[in-house]
Design an enzyme around this catalytic site. Structure first.
Site, PDB file in Angstrom:
ATOM      1  N   TYR A  16      -6.991   7.291  -1.616  1.00  0.00           N
ATOM      2  CA  TYR A  16      -6.738   6.167  -0.690  1.00  0.00           C
ATOM      3  C   TYR A  16      -8.055   5.614  -0.128  1.00  0.00           C
ATOM      4  O   TYR A  16      -8.249   4.390  -0.065  1.00  0.00           O
ATOM      5  CB  TYR A  16      -5.830   6.684   0.428  1.00  0.00           C
ATOM      6  CG  TYR A  16      -5.323   5.655   1.415  1.00  0.00           C
ATOM      7  CD1 TYR A  16      -4.267   4.808   1.088  1.00  0.00           C
ATOM      8  CD2 TYR A  16      -5.873   5.557   2.692  1.00  0.00           C
ATOM      9  CE1 TYR A  16      -3.774   3.891   2.011  1.00  0.00           C
ATOM     10  CE2 TYR A  16      -5.383   4.642   3.611  1.00  0.00           C
ATOM     11  CZ  TYR A  16      -4.332   3.818   3.268  1.00  0.00           C
ATOM     12  OH  TYR A  16      -3.855   2.912   4.188  1.00  0.00           O
ATOM     13  N   PHE A  31      -9.775  13.340   5.233  1.00  0.00           N
ATOM     14  CA  PHE A  31      -9.403  14.578   4.530  1.00  0.00           C
ATOM     15  C   PHE A  31      -8.098  14.366   3.758  1.00  0.00           C
ATOM     16  O   PHE A  31      -7.132  13.838   4.313  1.00  0.00           O
ATOM     17  CB  PHE A  31      -9.235  15.695   5.571  1.00  0.00           C
ATOM     18  CG  PHE A  31      -9.030  17.054   4.978  1.00  0.00           C
ATOM     19  CD1 PHE A  31     -10.103  17.917   4.789  1.00  0.00           C
ATOM     20  CD2 PHE A  31      -7.764  17.474   4.604  1.00  0.00           C
ATOM     21  CE1 PHE A  31      -9.910  19.174   4.240  1.00  0.00           C
ATOM     22  CE2 PHE A  31      -7.561  18.731   4.045  1.00  0.00           C
ATOM     23  CZ  PHE A  31      -8.633  19.583   3.866  1.00  0.00           C
ATOM     24  N   GLY A  32      -8.100  14.725   2.508  1.00  0.00           N
ATOM     25  CA  GLY A  32      -6.874  14.618   1.701  1.00  0.00           C
ATOM     26  C   GLY A  32      -6.624  13.227   1.155  1.00  0.00           C
ATOM     27  O   GLY A  32      -5.544  12.962   0.633  1.00  0.00           O
ATOM     28  N   GLY A  37       0.828  -1.204   0.000  1.00  0.00           N
ATOM     29  CA  GLY A  37       0.000   0.000   0.000  1.00  0.00           C
ATOM     30  C   GLY A  37       0.857   1.246   0.000  1.00  0.00           C
ATOM     31  O   GLY A  37       1.993   1.241   0.477  1.00  0.00           O
TER      32      GLY A  37
HETATM   33  P1  NAD Z   1       4.646   0.424   4.859  1.00  0.00           P
HETATM   34  O1  NAD Z   1       4.919   1.615   4.026  1.00  0.00           O
HETATM   35  O2  NAD Z   1       5.556   0.115   5.992  1.00  0.00           O
HETATM   36  O3  NAD Z   1       4.517  -0.896   3.964  1.00  0.00           O
HETATM   37  C1  NAD Z   1       3.978  -0.898   2.688  1.00  0.00           C
HETATM   38  C2  NAD Z   1       4.836  -1.817   1.844  1.00  0.00           C
HETATM   39  O4  NAD Z   1       4.256  -1.881   0.533  1.00  0.00           O
HETATM   40  C3  NAD Z   1       6.273  -1.292   1.696  1.00  0.00           C
HETATM   41  O5  NAD Z   1       7.203  -2.282   2.086  1.00  0.00           O
HETATM   42  C4  NAD Z   1       6.375  -0.968   0.237  1.00  0.00           C
HETATM   43  O6  NAD Z   1       7.658  -1.202  -0.333  1.00  0.00           O
HETATM   44  C5  NAD Z   1       5.335  -1.924  -0.359  1.00  0.00           C
HETATM   45  N1  NAD Z   1       4.949  -1.498  -1.701  1.00  0.00           N
HETATM   46  C6  NAD Z   1       4.638  -0.246  -2.118  1.00  0.00           C
HETATM   47  N2  NAD Z   1       4.454  -0.243  -3.438  1.00  0.00           N
HETATM   48  C7  NAD Z   1       4.646  -1.524  -3.861  1.00  0.00           C
HETATM   49  C8  NAD Z   1       4.610  -2.145  -5.135  1.00  0.00           C
HETATM   50  N3  NAD Z   1       4.335  -1.447  -6.249  1.00  0.00           N
HETATM   51  N4  NAD Z   1       4.864  -3.458  -5.210  1.00  0.00           N
HETATM   52  C9  NAD Z   1       5.160  -4.177  -4.095  1.00  0.00           C
HETATM   53  N5  NAD Z   1       5.205  -3.642  -2.873  1.00  0.00           N
HETATM   54  C10 NAD Z   1       4.958  -2.322  -2.766  1.00  0.00           C
HETATM   55  O7  NAD Z   1       3.170   0.642   5.384  1.00  0.00           O
HETATM   56  P2  NAD Z   1       2.281  -0.248   6.345  1.00  0.00           P
HETATM   57  O8  NAD Z   1       1.721   0.708   7.317  1.00  0.00           O
HETATM   58  O9  NAD Z   1       2.971  -1.461   6.808  1.00  0.00           O
HETATM   59  O10 NAD Z   1       1.101  -0.622   5.341  1.00  0.00           O
HETATM   60  C11 NAD Z   1       0.705  -1.962   5.052  1.00  0.00           C
HETATM   61  C12 NAD Z   1      -0.743  -1.930   4.602  1.00  0.00           C
HETATM   62  O11 NAD Z   1      -1.564  -1.500   5.689  1.00  0.00           O
HETATM   63  C13 NAD Z   1      -1.014  -0.944   3.468  1.00  0.00           C
HETATM   64  O12 NAD Z   1      -1.939  -1.506   2.568  1.00  0.00           O
HETATM   65  C14 NAD Z   1      -1.625   0.237   4.166  1.00  0.00           C
HETATM   66  O13 NAD Z   1      -2.455   0.976   3.298  1.00  0.00           O
HETATM   67  C15 NAD Z   1      -2.398  -0.444   5.269  1.00  0.00           C
HETATM   68  N6  NAD Z   1      -2.718   0.392   6.416  1.00  0.00           N
HETATM   69  C16 NAD Z   1      -1.749   0.923   7.210  1.00  0.00           C
HETATM   70  C17 NAD Z   1      -2.116   1.698   8.297  1.00  0.00           C
HETATM   71  C18 NAD Z   1      -1.125   2.317   9.230  1.00  0.00           C
HETATM   72  O14 NAD Z   1      -1.549   3.039  10.143  1.00  0.00           O
HETATM   73  N7  NAD Z   1       0.159   2.086   9.097  1.00  0.00           N
HETATM   74  C19 NAD Z   1      -3.463   1.926   8.575  1.00  0.00           C
HETATM   75  C20 NAD Z   1      -4.415   1.357   7.753  1.00  0.00           C
HETATM   76  C21 NAD Z   1      -4.036   0.581   6.685  1.00  0.00           C
END
Ligand code: NAD
Length: 248
Positions: free
Chosen positions: A154, A149-150, A91
């Site tokens: 996503y 917001f913003g 993500g």
């Molecule tokens: P993070 O940025 O640590 O991890 C996201 C990972 O996705 C990264 O390792 C990145 O390299 C990888 N990625 C990005 N583009 C890619 C691509 N084209 N191909 C393969 N991999 C790719 O963020 P996270 O917080 O661990 O997020 C993990 C998931 O959880 C995401 O889907 C995010 O939207 C979701 N999420 C996170 C939160 C939060 O508070 N951190 C909240 C809700 C949802």
């Protein structure tokens, strides 16, 4: 008879939530493929150290490159066997108000957060159905439930994942394949580390649990949904948000 060892593929497997999910799936007995963009040598060494002692192999993959995903899965199949469990955790955010959002910011977020679920499920779900077992977990977000917001891009992508999950759950329910979403609230990862301090404090003040979530809180829910014994749980959205958004 002991349950067979399941092979799990986690996209975004080097990220905050993804890496912890890999570790917990491995501890639960899975062989895990951490699929993520190729890592720089120093980052790769750190990842390998973090995974030491766990059955986790790194699989370079760009989820926006459909042909590349197919090739990576073919090579993973040759080395490790068929994938039984898919966690779509890759993500990105590209925040801007709609007024300022470029088409590119919209497309990038759709491609990584939503289209990738279509691509990976297309590549893997049919095999799972044919073998009569599969677990698919799509990582959505509280912001896909409430909007933010913003984040028109996503929020749309993450809400879209819910629709995708519910429809695919119906298509695969008779085949032993479950499809669910996990919706994290605010979790301590590089994604939220990038938020301005003031915004983080503001969100934290709204969390009834009084703390930011940890990747382990989310991974716990994912592992639960991936269990062999979780076969009657499908089309579900499991929020992991410390009470930030409570609904039924
Ligand atoms: P993070 O940025 O640590 O991890 C996201 C990972 O996705 C990264 O390792 C990145 O390299 C990888 N990625 C990005 N583009 C890619 C691509 N084209 N191909 C393969 N991999 C790719 O963020 P996270 O917080 O661990 O997020 C993990 C998931 O959880 C995401 O889907 C995010 O939207 C979701 N999420 C996170 C939160 C939060 O508070 N951190 C909240 C809700 C949802």
């Amino acid at each position: 008879m002991a349950a067979p060892q399941r092979i799990a593929l986690v996209t975004g497997g080097a990220g905050g939530i993804g890496a912890e999910t890999c570790r917990q799936l491995a501890r639960a007995g899975h062989r895990v493929l951490a699929a993520d963009l190729p890592l720089a040598p120093e980052r790769q060494a750190r990842f390998d150290a973090e995974m030491a002692g766990h059955d986790v192999a790194f699989l370079p993959m760009d989820v926006t490159d459909e042909a590349g995903c197919a090739a990576a899965i073919a090579s993973a199949r040759a080395s490790h066997g068929e994938v039984d469990v898919l966690v779509n955790a890759a993500g990105i955010t590209r925040d801007a108000t709609l007024r300022n959002m470029s088409r590119e910011q919209w497309d990038q977020v759709m491609s990584v957060n939503l289209d990738s679920a279509f691509v990976l499920c297309k590549l893997l779900a049919e095999g799972m159905a044919a073998r009569g077992f599969g677990r698919i977990v799509n990582i959505s977000s509280v912001n896909g439930q409430t909007g933010q917001f913003g984040q028109t891009n996503y929020a749309a992508a993450k809400a879209g994942l819910h629709g995708f999950t519910m429809a695919l759950a119906r298509e695969l329910a008779r085949k032993g394949v479950t499809v669910n979403t996990v919706s994290p609230g605010y979790i301590r990862t590089p994604m939220t580390d990038a938020m301005p301090e003031a915004a983080r404090e503001q969100v934290l003040a709204m969390v009834p649990a009084g703390r930011i979530g940890e990747p382990a809180d989310v991974a716990r829910a994912v592992v639960f949904l991936c269990g062999d014994d979780a076969g009657y749980l499908t089309g579900v959205n499991l929020p992991v948000n410390g009470g930030l958004f409570i609904s039924f």
